[in-house]
Scaffold this motif. Structure first.
Motif, PDB file in Angstrom:
ATOM      1  N   HIS A 147      -1.028   3.958 -12.356  1.00  0.00           N
ATOM      2  CA  HIS A 147      -1.720   5.209 -12.046  1.00  0.00           C
ATOM      3  C   HIS A 147      -2.793   5.494 -13.090  1.00  0.00           C
ATOM      4  N   ALA A 148      -2.459   5.248 -14.355  1.00  0.00           N
ATOM      5  CA  ALA A 148      -3.399   5.541 -15.430  1.00  0.00           C
ATOM      6  C   ALA A 148      -4.605   4.600 -15.387  1.00  0.00           C
ATOM      7  N   PHE A 149      -4.350   3.306 -15.216  1.00  0.00           N
ATOM      8  CA  PHE A 149      -5.463   2.354 -15.112  1.00  0.00           C
ATOM      9  C   PHE A 149      -6.381   2.729 -13.951  1.00  0.00           C
ATOM     10  N   ALA A 150      -5.786   3.031 -12.795  1.00  0.00           N
ATOM     11  CA  ALA A 150      -6.590   3.342 -11.610  1.00  0.00           C
ATOM     12  C   ALA A 150      -7.408   4.607 -11.821  1.00  0.00           C
ATOM     13  N   TRP A 151      -6.779   5.638 -12.354  1.00  0.00           N
ATOM     14  CA  TRP A 151      -7.501   6.909 -12.519  1.00  0.00           C
ATOM     15  C   TRP A 151      -8.645   6.768 -13.522  1.00  0.00           C
ATOM     16  N   LEU A 152      -8.389   6.090 -14.653  1.00  0.00           N
ATOM     17  CA  LEU A 152      -9.424   5.963 -15.678  1.00  0.00           C
ATOM     18  C   LEU A 152     -10.588   5.102 -15.191  1.00  0.00           C
ATOM     19  N   LEU A 153     -10.306   4.111 -14.346  1.00  0.00           N
ATOM     20  CA  LEU A 153     -11.393   3.321 -13.759  1.00  0.00           C
ATOM     21  C   LEU A 153     -12.217   4.169 -12.794  1.00  0.00           C
ATOM     22  N   GLU A 154     -11.523   4.852 -11.892  1.00  0.00           N
ATOM     23  CA  GLU A 154     -12.223   5.622 -10.860  1.00  0.00           C
ATOM     24  C   GLU A 154     -12.943   6.830 -11.450  1.00  0.00           C
ATOM     25  N   ALA A 155     -12.432   7.354 -12.567  1.00  0.00           N
ATOM     26  CA  ALA A 155     -13.118   8.465 -13.227  1.00  0.00           C
ATOM     27  C   ALA A 155     -14.451   8.030 -13.812  1.00  0.00           C
ATOM     28  N   GLN A 156     -14.640   6.710 -13.936  1.00  0.00           N
ATOM     29  CA  GLN A 156     -15.917   6.169 -14.418  1.00  0.00           C
ATOM     30  C   GLN A 156     -16.761   5.618 -13.273  1.00  0.00           C
ATOM     31  N   GLY A 157     -16.359   5.940 -12.051  1.00  0.00           N
ATOM     32  CA  GLY A 157     -17.135   5.511 -10.899  1.00  0.00           C
ATOM     33  C   GLY A 157     -16.897   4.085 -10.468  1.00  0.00           C
ATOM     34  N   ARG A 158     -15.825   3.470 -10.959  1.00  0.00           N
ATOM     35  CA  ARG A 158     -15.504   2.095 -10.591  1.00  0.00           C
ATOM     36  C   ARG A 158     -14.362   2.086  -9.575  1.00  0.00           C
ATOM     37  N   GLN A 159     -14.318   1.066  -8.755  1.00  0.00           N
ATOM     38  CA  GLN A 159     -13.265   0.918  -7.752  1.00  0.00           C
ATOM     39  C   GLN A 159     -12.107   0.151  -8.367  1.00  0.00           C
ATOM     40  N   ALA A 160     -10.905   0.731  -8.301  1.00  0.00           N
ATOM     41  CA  ALA A 160      -9.742   0.061  -8.881  1.00  0.00           C
ATOM     42  C   ALA A 160      -9.202  -1.011  -7.948  1.00  0.00           C
ATOM     43  N   CYS A 190       4.354  16.804  -8.195  1.00  0.00           N
ATOM     44  CA  CYS A 190       3.026  16.274  -7.875  1.00  0.00           C
ATOM     45  C   CYS A 190       2.706  16.365  -6.392  1.00  0.00           C
ATOM     46  N   GLU A 191       3.711  16.575  -5.556  1.00  0.00           N
ATOM     47  CA  GLU A 191       3.473  16.562  -4.126  1.00  0.00           C
ATOM     48  C   GLU A 191       2.462  17.627  -3.717  1.00  0.00           C
ATOM     49  N   ILE A 192       2.579  18.821  -4.271  1.00  0.00           N
ATOM     50  CA  ILE A 192       1.657  19.903  -3.912  1.00  0.00           C
ATOM     51  C   ILE A 192       0.266  19.655  -4.500  1.00  0.00           C
ATOM     52  N   ILE A 193       0.195  18.975  -5.637  1.00  0.00           N
ATOM     53  CA  ILE A 193      -1.101  18.632  -6.227  1.00  0.00           C
ATOM     54  C   ILE A 193      -1.832  17.649  -5.321  1.00  0.00           C
ATOM     55  N   LYS A 194      -1.106  16.696  -4.761  1.00  0.00           N
ATOM     56  CA  LYS A 194      -1.714  15.704  -3.874  1.00  0.00           C
ATOM     57  C   LYS A 194      -2.340  16.358  -2.648  1.00  0.00           C
ATOM     58  N   ARG A 195      -1.777  17.489  -2.220  1.00  0.00           N
ATOM     59  CA  ARG A 195      -2.285  18.154  -1.015  1.00  0.00           C
ATOM     60  C   ARG A 195      -3.410  19.139  -1.324  1.00  0.00           C
ATOM     61  N   THR A 196      -3.824  19.221  -2.585  1.00  0.00           N
ATOM     62  CA  THR A 196      -4.870  20.158  -2.992  1.00  0.00           C
ATOM     63  C   THR A 196      -6.199  19.425  -3.125  1.00  0.00           C
ATOM     64  N   PRO A 197      -7.182  19.725  -2.303  1.00  0.00           N
ATOM     65  CA  PRO A 197      -8.473  19.033  -2.373  1.00  0.00           C
ATOM     66  C   PRO A 197      -9.123  19.186  -3.749  1.00  0.00           C
ATOM     67  N   GLY A 198      -9.665  18.082  -4.244  1.00  0.00           N
ATOM     68  CA  GLY A 198     -10.413  18.117  -5.491  1.00  0.00           C
ATOM     69  C   GLY A 198      -9.573  18.075  -6.746  1.00  0.00           C
ATOM     70  N   VAL A 199      -8.254  17.961  -6.615  1.00  0.00           N
ATOM     71  CA  VAL A 199      -7.364  17.911  -7.781  1.00  0.00           C
ATOM     72  C   VAL A 199      -6.589  16.603  -7.714  1.00  0.00           C
ATOM     73  N   ASP A 200      -6.535  15.889  -8.832  1.00  0.00           N
ATOM     74  CA  ASP A 200      -5.884  14.575  -8.868  1.00  0.00           C
ATOM     75  C   ASP A 200      -4.563  14.670  -9.621  1.00  0.00           C
ATOM     76  N   HIS A 201      -3.500  14.192  -8.991  1.00  0.00           N
ATOM     77  CA  HIS A 201      -2.175  14.264  -9.610  1.00  0.00           C
ATOM     78  C   HIS A 201      -1.915  13.114 -10.579  1.00  0.00           C
ATOM     79  N   ARG A 202      -2.709  12.064 -10.537  1.00  0.00           N
ATOM     80  CA  ARG A 202      -2.375  10.859 -11.294  1.00  0.00           C
ATOM     81  C   ARG A 202      -2.346  11.038 -12.809  1.00  0.00           C
ATOM     82  N   PRO A 203      -3.208  11.883 -13.407  1.00  0.00           N
ATOM     83  CA  PRO A 203      -3.075  12.065 -14.856  1.00  0.00           C
ATOM     84  C   PRO A 203      -1.702  12.568 -15.287  1.00  0.00           C
ATOM     85  N   PHE A 204      -0.986  13.258 -14.404  1.00  0.00           N
ATOM     86  CA  PHE A 204       0.335  13.755 -14.798  1.00  0.00           C
ATOM     87  C   PHE A 204       1.305  12.604 -15.067  1.00  0.00           C
ATOM     88  N   TYR A 205       1.010  11.438 -14.491  1.00  0.00           N
ATOM     89  CA  TYR A 205       1.891  10.284 -14.694  1.00  0.00           C
ATOM     90  C   TYR A 205       1.742   9.659 -16.079  1.00  0.00           C
TER      91      TYR A 205
END
Length: 336
Positions: free
Chosen positions: A236-249, A12-27
């Motif tokens: 990671h999953a809770f945070a990503w699914l919240l933020e994917a809906q435009g909410r702040q985790a 996931c380290e290289i995914i984190k350094r890639t703009p516009g790509v989120d590594h959290r779903p991999f968790y």
């Protein structure tokens, strides 16, 4: 960012350094990630048969990157060490080289679980000094230079056997449908494999199904801490699914409440381990009921977490579908 699985952290380290790509779903694949219970009913986060095929397949599907296994398990250790040296010293700039080594053989590195041996994945690069390599350990948030000979000695450990490489040239944004498919595969709604395994191990050492001496229960469960932290992947999953809906985790009371519940889940595994150690030391079978009660408590807690996470996923999925339908309707109206 919580680190919970060394293989996943490395890739996931290289995914984190890639703009516009989120590594959290991999968790999504971490909270119930594979582990081993051997013929002696001993828990292990790693086994000689672990190849991480599921993670590798989904990494390709999610991010378009193929993880290649370079370590040849049918060859001797020195042949694999020679292959590692070749990969590291001829590494193209966009290639990541991973190897499993025994952290116990690197005492200057943190070994927070005090394990001997301690198989662990890191990433390696050559430096201008031929006798020094650069080590990156995303899981422990550490990087720095170490003598090449020391690193190779840790790789030579009989407990360490594994290695992969992957090229980060064309990382892609993850398709929504692929994320959903991955979540659905990872979410074991009707079982909690880790707690189930602990219950089987306990009953293999005490009670009418016992097959192992009670004194053996302590070493059989010694790797609970290494695996319990995987449950932080729920955050990671809770945070990503919240933020994917435009909410702040962060700072959201509902999110913070579930983080506290996840924290209790992790910490209670430590209580289970200590209760089991007391049971083994005192050899009082009546203490087993207390361990069983904690395991039942863990089941109920984790099912609540899974239920809430599933509901959040369903909300995200329905919202995405509704948005897509609205956009399609608007497009038809504009074109008509």
């Amino acid at each position: 960012m919580i680190k919970v699985h060394c293989f996943v952290s490395c890739v996931c380290e290289i995914i984190k350094r890639t703009p516009g790509v989120d590594h959290r779903p991999f968790y999504f694949g971490v909270w119930d990630a594979d582990f081993s219970v051997n013929a002696r009913h001993e828990l292990s986060y790693h086994s000689p048969h672990t190849r991480h095929e599921g993670f590798r397949d989904w990494y390709r599907l999610l991010y378009g990157v193929r993880i290649e296994e370079w370590y040849a398990h049918d060859r001797d250790k020195e042949a694999n060490v020679a292959r590692l040296v070749e990969l590291v010293e001829r590494r193209p700039p966009d290639r990541q080289v991973m190897v499993m080594l025994d952290m116990y053989r690197l005492p200057e590195r943190e070994n927070k679980f005090h394990q001997n041996p301690f198989p662990h994945y890191v990433m390696l690069e050559a430096t201008a000094d031929p006798d020094v390599w650069f080590m990156s350990d995303p899981d422990f948030r550490w990087e720095g230079e170490l003598p090449k000979a020391r690193i190779l000695d840790a790789v030579r450990s009989p407990a360490a056997a594994g290695g992969f490489y992957f090229d980060g040239l064309e990382i892609r944004h993850t398709p929504r449908d692929t994320v959903a498919a991955y979540f659905r595969q990872c979410m074991k709604r009707e079982e909690n494999p880790f707690t189930d395994a602990l219950r089987r191990i306990l009953r293999a050492h005490v009670g009418p199904q016992a097959q192992e001496p009670l004194v053996h229960l302590t070493p059989a469960l010694r790797e609970i801490p290494v695996m319990a932290i995987r449950k932080y992947a729920y955050e990671h999953a809770f945070a990503w699914l919240l933020e994917a809906q435009g909410r702040q985790a962060e700072g959201d009371p509902w999110f913070e409440g579930w983080c506290q519940e996840i924290e209790r889940l992790v910490k209670t595994y430590t209580r289970i381990q200590y209760r089991a150690m007391k049971l083994a030391m005192t050899r009082q079978p009546t203490l087993a009921a207390g361990v069983e009660a904690l395991l039942d408590e863990q089941d109920a807690r984790e099912f609540r977490i899974k239920h809430a996470l599933q509901a959040l996923f369903d909300e995200w999925w329905l919202g995405q579908a509704t948005s897509a339908l609205s956009r399609a309707t608007l497009h038809r109206e504009v074109m008509s």
